[in-house]
Design a protein around this motif. Structure first.
Motif, PDB file in Angstrom:
ATOM      1  N   ILE A 123       3.176   1.354  -5.779  1.00 48.71           N
ATOM      2  CA  ILE A 123       3.327   0.010  -4.862  1.00 48.71           C
ATOM      3  C   ILE A 123       4.117  -0.779  -5.426  1.00 48.71           C
ATOM      4  N   GLY A 124       4.364  -1.025  -6.779  1.00 51.16           N
ATOM      5  CA  GLY A 124       5.165  -1.950  -7.580  1.00 51.16           C
ATOM      6  C   GLY A 124       6.866  -1.534  -7.136  1.00 51.16           C
ATOM      7  N   LEU A 125       6.958  -0.414  -7.023  1.00 51.83           N
ATOM      8  CA  LEU A 125       8.397  -0.076  -6.350  1.00 51.83           C
ATOM      9  C   LEU A 125       8.520  -0.100  -4.934  1.00 51.83           C
ATOM     10  N   GLY A 126       7.787  -0.893  -4.042  1.00 53.10           N
ATOM     11  CA  GLY A 126       8.074  -0.933  -2.795  1.00 53.10           C
ATOM     12  C   GLY A 126       7.374  -0.014  -1.893  1.00 53.10           C
ATOM     13  N   PHE A 127       6.532   1.085  -2.434  1.00 50.01           N
ATOM     14  CA  PHE A 127       5.677   1.754  -1.656  1.00 50.01           C
ATOM     15  C   PHE A 127       4.338   1.178  -1.159  1.00 50.01           C
ATOM     16  N   LYS A 128       4.376   0.061  -0.329  1.00 48.14           N
ATOM     17  CA  LYS A 128       3.196  -0.756  -0.292  1.00 48.14           C
ATOM     18  C   LYS A 128       2.262   0.177   0.532  1.00 48.14           C
ATOM     19  N   TYR A 129       2.288   1.220   1.198  1.00 49.68           N
ATOM     20  CA  TYR A 129       1.247   1.773   1.981  1.00 49.68           C
ATOM     21  C   TYR A 129       0.625   3.024   0.976  1.00 49.68           C
ATOM     22  N   SER A 130       0.608   3.057  -0.201  1.00 54.09           N
ATOM     23  CA  SER A 130       0.367   3.996  -1.041  1.00 54.09           C
ATOM     24  C   SER A 130      -1.031   3.932  -1.213  1.00 54.09           C
ATOM     25  N   ASN A 131      -1.777   4.849  -1.781  1.00 55.36           N
ATOM     26  CA  ASN A 131      -3.278   4.686  -1.808  1.00 55.36           C
ATOM     27  C   ASN A 131      -3.699   6.154  -2.434  1.00 55.36           C
ATOM     28  N   ILE A 132      -5.102   6.156  -2.741  1.00 55.84           N
ATOM     29  CA  ILE A 132      -5.860   7.359  -3.301  1.00 55.84           C
ATOM     30  C   ILE A 132      -6.341   7.781  -1.973  1.00 55.84           C
ATOM     31  N   LYS A 133      -5.933   9.180  -1.959  1.00 53.92           N
ATOM     32  CA  LYS A 133      -6.575   9.843  -0.481  1.00 53.92           C
ATOM     33  C   LYS A 133      -7.716  10.633  -0.818  1.00 53.92           C
ATOM     34  N   SER A 134      -7.766  11.277  -1.919  1.00 49.18           N
ATOM     35  CA  SER A 134      -9.165  11.704  -2.023  1.00 49.18           C
ATOM     36  C   SER A 134      -9.538  11.627  -3.767  1.00 49.18           C
ATOM     37  N   VAL A 135     -10.790  11.357  -3.770  1.00 50.33           N
ATOM     38  CA  VAL A 135     -11.245  11.155  -5.225  1.00 50.33           C
ATOM     39  C   VAL A 135     -12.533  12.164  -5.479  1.00 50.33           C
TER      40      VAL A 135
END
Lengths: 202, 202
Positions: A123-135
């Motif tokens: 996210i800090g590097l500009g990949f703003k749609y990053s997320n945790i897909k499964s937990v």
């Protein structure tokens, strides 16, 4: 952290075998290989799938029907108007779309802490749609994704709705987007190896 | 599960106060209010922000510069070609875009287990871009999002690149997408109240 992936090392070995095969068959986007290698060299992560981002011309029976979609042209680099027009020339039926998709990487993490660390870096590097897909104990999966995207209807059933001038415009915008997300991938490549030295508190 | 949100009840009380205010000021999309109420009636969840999905015409200095973007038209319902043309008529400078955005909901969860339960429900109901946005003791945030989206460049600096016919076409596609995601919201509204009776093992 308490939550961790059971059988992480087995899963990673399997994923690495799959990657080796994909590489041999030329199924991995070339400009993302170094990044994948850097991530997979880390002890607590492994990549499961990836795309370096693309510009494409696609024909689909109706919007969202990916199963029956056909790529008339697909590029992981800047394109020329001529290449796009050539792809459009192959259109026969259904809806015709011009698409841009940001890079996407799926990365398995050993612990939830590792997952969050990678998520925050991305996210800090500009990949703003990053997320945790499964937990879960079966899988801790980080998705790295950026915001660049275009979805432009071009025509349907063999008829074009736009002019060549218009196509030139959108190709220009698409190439801008592509350069931008390639830059982000480069930065991620540079920063990835440092991640196991950083400290993260949930 | 081990991971839980510290001060969950305080956070929820604060969010509910914020929601009450937003409701009074008419800042909440009307067609999502029932869904928010149903989620907030649950013991282990609270909504922090939401949009019911929209069709819009936007002017921006250059792509991605949201800060200086101006909405020339924005609708949370089906639109007519006339409404869109009227908004386009207000365009003066910068890039002009026609956009569709899927609904988006941010929901705080008490425990990681609660977060994953909601995530799986949402994905199962067609909100395929749903994910866990942040994971920590400070915040366990589920993002509910769907795949419908359009990003169509229409012109720049006062000049239109497309025909009225083309605008009619994309308005048709946008209304199709809107009907589809409204249907998903409806199903989520129906299923949300059952979530605390379901059982989930990580």
């Amino acid at each position: 952290m308490f939550l961790y992936t059971k059988n992480f090392d087995e899963q990673k070995a399997k994923a690495m075998e799959g990657l080796r095969q994909a590489l041999e068959e030329g199924k991995v986007d070339e400009d993302i290989i170094t990044l994948l290698e850097k991530i997979n060299a880390l002890e607590n992560y492994f990549t499961t799938s990836s795309c370096s981002g693309r510009i494409s011309v696609m024909e689909m029976p109706h919007f969202g029907d990916k199963v029956n979609s056909v790529w008339l042209g697909k590029w992981h680099r800047e394109v020329t108007v001529e290449e796009v027009l050539e792809a459009i020339g192959r259109h026969e039926k259904g809806q015709l779309w011009f698409l841009v998709r940001s890079p996407i990487l799926h990365v398995g993490a050993r612990t939830l802490d590792d997952a969050v660390k990678l998520l925050n870096l991305a996210i800090g590097l500009g990949f703003k749609y990053s997320n945790i897909k499964s937990v879960s104990h079966k899988k801790l999966l980080v998705e790295i994704r950026s915001t660049e995207r275009m979805d432009v209807p071009l025509g349907a059933d063999g008829r074009l709705w736009v002019s060549e001038d218009y196509i030139e415009r959108i190709v220009g915008i698409a190439n801008d987007q592509l350069r931008r997300f390639k830059g982000k991938l480069k930065r991620l490549e540079e920063e990835a190896e440092k991640i196991e030295n950083t400290h993260q508190l949930l």
